[in-house]
Design an enzyme around this catalytic site. Structure first.
Site, PDB file in Angstrom:
ATOM      1  CD  GLU A 271      -8.003   2.536   0.785  1.00 35.74           C
ATOM      2  OE1 GLU A 271      -8.952   2.340   0.009  1.00 35.74           O
ATOM      3  OE2 GLU A 271      -7.753   3.644   1.286  1.00 35.74           O
TER       4      GLU A 271
ATOM      5  CE  LYS B  65      -3.329   2.543   2.824  1.00 33.26           C
ATOM      6  NZ  LYS B  65      -4.260   2.551   3.946  1.00 33.26           N
TER       7      LYS B  65
ATOM      8  CD  GLU C 246     -10.543   7.598  -0.953  1.00 26.53           C
ATOM      9  OE1 GLU C 246     -10.985   6.605  -1.562  1.00 26.53           O
ATOM     10  OE2 GLU C 246      -9.717   7.511  -0.025  1.00 26.53           O
TER      11      GLU C 246
ATOM     12  CE  LYS D 291      -9.633  10.363   2.039  1.00 29.22           C
ATOM     13  NZ  LYS D 291      -8.602   9.451   1.525  1.00 29.22           N
TER      14      LYS D 291
ATOM     15  CD  GLU E  65      -5.734   8.543  10.443  1.00 24.77           C
ATOM     16  OE1 GLU E  65      -6.239   8.931   9.369  1.00 24.77           O
ATOM     17  OE2 GLU E  65      -4.787   7.771  10.493  1.00 24.77           O
TER      18      GLU E  65
HETATM   19  C1  ISJ Z   1      -4.514  10.641   3.458  1.00 22.99           C
HETATM   20  C2  ISJ Z   1      -5.701  11.084   3.868  1.00 22.99           C
HETATM   21  O1  ISJ Z   1      -6.602  10.304   4.529  1.00 22.99           O
HETATM   22  C3  ISJ Z   1      -6.310   8.970   4.893  1.00 22.99           C
HETATM   23  C4  ISJ Z   1      -6.639   8.031   3.803  1.00 22.99           C
HETATM   24  C5  ISJ Z   1      -7.853   7.393   3.743  1.00 22.99           C
HETATM   25  C6  ISJ Z   1      -8.212   6.525   2.550  1.00 22.99           C
HETATM   26  O2  ISJ Z   1      -7.452   6.476   1.579  1.00 22.99           O
HETATM   27  O3  ISJ Z   1      -9.282   5.906   2.534  1.00 22.99           O
HETATM   28  C7  ISJ Z   1      -8.769   7.528   4.790  1.00 22.99           C
HETATM   29  C8  ISJ Z   1      -8.455   8.210   5.928  1.00 22.99           C
HETATM   30  C9  ISJ Z   1      -7.084   8.698   6.154  1.00 22.99           C
HETATM   31  O4  ISJ Z   1      -6.374   7.775   6.881  1.00 22.99           O
HETATM   32  C10 ISJ Z   1      -6.088  12.517   3.706  1.00 22.99           C
HETATM   33  O5  ISJ Z   1      -7.165  12.884   4.171  1.00 22.99           O
HETATM   34  O6  ISJ Z   1      -5.311  13.289   3.144  1.00 22.99           O
HETATM   35 MG    MG Z   2      -9.021   5.338   0.365  1.00 20.01          MG
END
Ligand code: ISJ
Ligand code: MG
Length: 445
Positions: A290, A196, A422, A426, A246
């Site tokens: 993941e 990963k 995604e 975010k 987190e």
């Molecule tokens: C890397 C990030 O988030 C991380 C990645 C995630 C994912 O890929 O599903 C989810 C939550 C976080 O641990 C970010 O928000 O920049």
């Molecule tokens: Mg993800």
């Protein structure tokens, strides 16, 4: 805030007394009789003293606004040693940020951790103000400096409205380069060099006028629930802030609480639709992978440092723009060692990857920007309890520019276009605040 100014007057009288011309540390703590008239962020925003740090724990019960540095630390080991050395001062808190690359990266400061001169804190409905003096040669000199510092503090003010408009934006990497990056990551995963890797994007927004970091964080806090909210302001024009869901870790005495937060789907304002999306997430193979890789990483990293690890079943965390898979993890520490916990846990596979070293090398080589504070950690160290959030859903305020960061975990089965969506979702947690809170300037005439 009458009560605060009354406390500061009282402090000034105390500090005006006789002080030894030798090294030492002193702390004064005062309870506020009632809730201050304005919030802590409003108070902090008004203060002309840097650095300033703000923190609100994600359950909303703990809040702190701190400013001025009585002492700054080069790394967490130093901060921890300082607290141990001064155990007779039981409430020492050291606040701030750790960079993603920690001490490994010479190009960027490893951390910005400091012992503040003044702290305004809340726990539930209880408020207090703490003032700390520290000098390695003269407390008399330090008392004089602290009095000057206290005189520079001002009354709280309402936060200004967010009036910055986005004039343009630039993604780094842009989508075509992102697609290439994901292809490269997927071939390393196929060749089993990596399980990963978390790849990120920095978006630079050019604004019509500089953004007030405290006002921006307050706007985020008002809508981005279930998040830690943090900000470190270095100067009036430069700050790093975020609203992150987190936890890196919470240590309370010898108990350790951490979590695997990874695996993402969009949220929907409609409860039924959000529930359908959440159900899909709980059953999706790629997202489960993941998340479970993060559980594996954390368990490996804690070996020898914590025992009887409990891993809770996966649950859905529903946020304003996205939903995540979360597995909470609890353990007993063999010794209470915060610098050790940070060393073990930062960065987890939720923000770097697995194996950790290979993922970090991939990021250093192929991600087209330096992460700096992004995906590092924000929080505090103290003797009793220490907590850091992972510095995600974060942004750097730099005058007329705002740099937004967002990343996504790439595993076997990842699709470049879906991962782009995604990271858009975010980043939207902060980005949309500029649109939603935009109040146009009143036209003359
Ligand atoms: C890397 C990030 O988030 C991380 C990645 C995630 C994912 O890929 O599903 C989810 C939550 C976080 O641990 C970010 O928000 O920049
Ligand atoms: Mg993800």
């Amino acid at each position: 805030m009458k009560q605060i100014s009354a406390i500061i007057e009282q402090l000034d009288t105390t500090l005006a007394g006789e002080w030894p011309d030798t090294a030492g540390i002193r702390q004064f703590s005062y309870s506020l009789q009632k809730q201050p008239d304005t919030g802590l962020l409003e108070w902090l925003s008004a203060q002309p003293c840097y650095p300033k740090f703000y923190w609100q724990q994600r359950d909303g019960n703990e809040e702190a606004a701190v400013c001025g540095d009585a002492y700054a630390f080069g790394d967490t080991a130093q901060a921890q040693a300082f607290i141990r050395e001064h155990q007779d001062v039981p409430d020492l808190h050291i606040w701030g940020l750790n960079a993603f690359n920690g001490a490994d990266n010479s190009a960027f400061a490893a951390n910005a951790l400091f012992l503040p001169r003044i702290e305004l804190c809340r726990q539930g409905t209880r408020y207090w103000l703490r003032c700390t003096l520290f000098s390695s040669h003269s407390l008399r000199e330090e008392a004089r400096r602290t009095r000057l510092f206290l005189r520079s503090l001002v009354a709280s003010q309402a936060l200004p409205p967010i009036a910055s408009r986005v004039l343009q934006h630039q993604h780094l990497p842009a989508q075509p380069q992102w697609n290439q990056l994901i292809t490269r990551a997927l071939s390393c995963i196929e060749e089993q060099q990596l399980d990963k890797v978390v790849l990120a994007r920095k978006t630079t927004l050019t604004l019509s006028q500089p953004l007030n970091a405290c006002a921006f964080l307050a706007a985020s806090r008002a809508v981005n629930h279930h998040c830690y909210h943090f900000m470190l302001a270095f100067t009036p024009q430069q700050a790093f802030l975020g609203s992150s869901p987190e936890r890196l870790f919470l240590r309370s005495h010898d108990e350790l609480y951490t979590e695997a937060l990874a695996g993402t789907v969009a949220n929907d304002p409609d409860d039924d639709k959000a529930q359908d999306l959440g159900d899909w997430l709980l059953n999706d193979g790629k997202n489960q992978r993941e998340n479970l890789l993060v559980v594996d990483d954390i368990c490996q990293r804690l070996q020898g440092g914590a025992q009887s690890l409990d891993i809770m079943p996966a649950e859905i965390l529903r946020l304003r723009k996205v939903q995540h898979l979360r597995r909470s993890i609890h353990g007993e520490l063999t010794e209470s060692d915060d610098a050790g916990c940070l060393q073990r846990l930062q960065p987890t596979a939720a923000v770097a990857g697995l194996p950790r070293q290979a993922a970090r090398e991939f990021i250093a080589e192929f991600e087209p920007f330096d992460r700096e504070w992004y995906a590092g950690s924000a929080g505090y160290i103290s003797a009793e309890q220490t907590e850091f959030t992972v510095a995600l859903r974060s942004a750097a305020v730099k005058g007329h520019h705002l740099e937004l960061y967002a990343g996504a975990g790439i595993v076997a089965g990842s699709d470049a276009a879906q991962e782009w969506q995604e990271i858009e979702n975010k980043a939207a947690g902060l980005r949309t605040l500029l649109e939603e809170h935009y109040t146009p300037a009143v036209q003359a005439g």
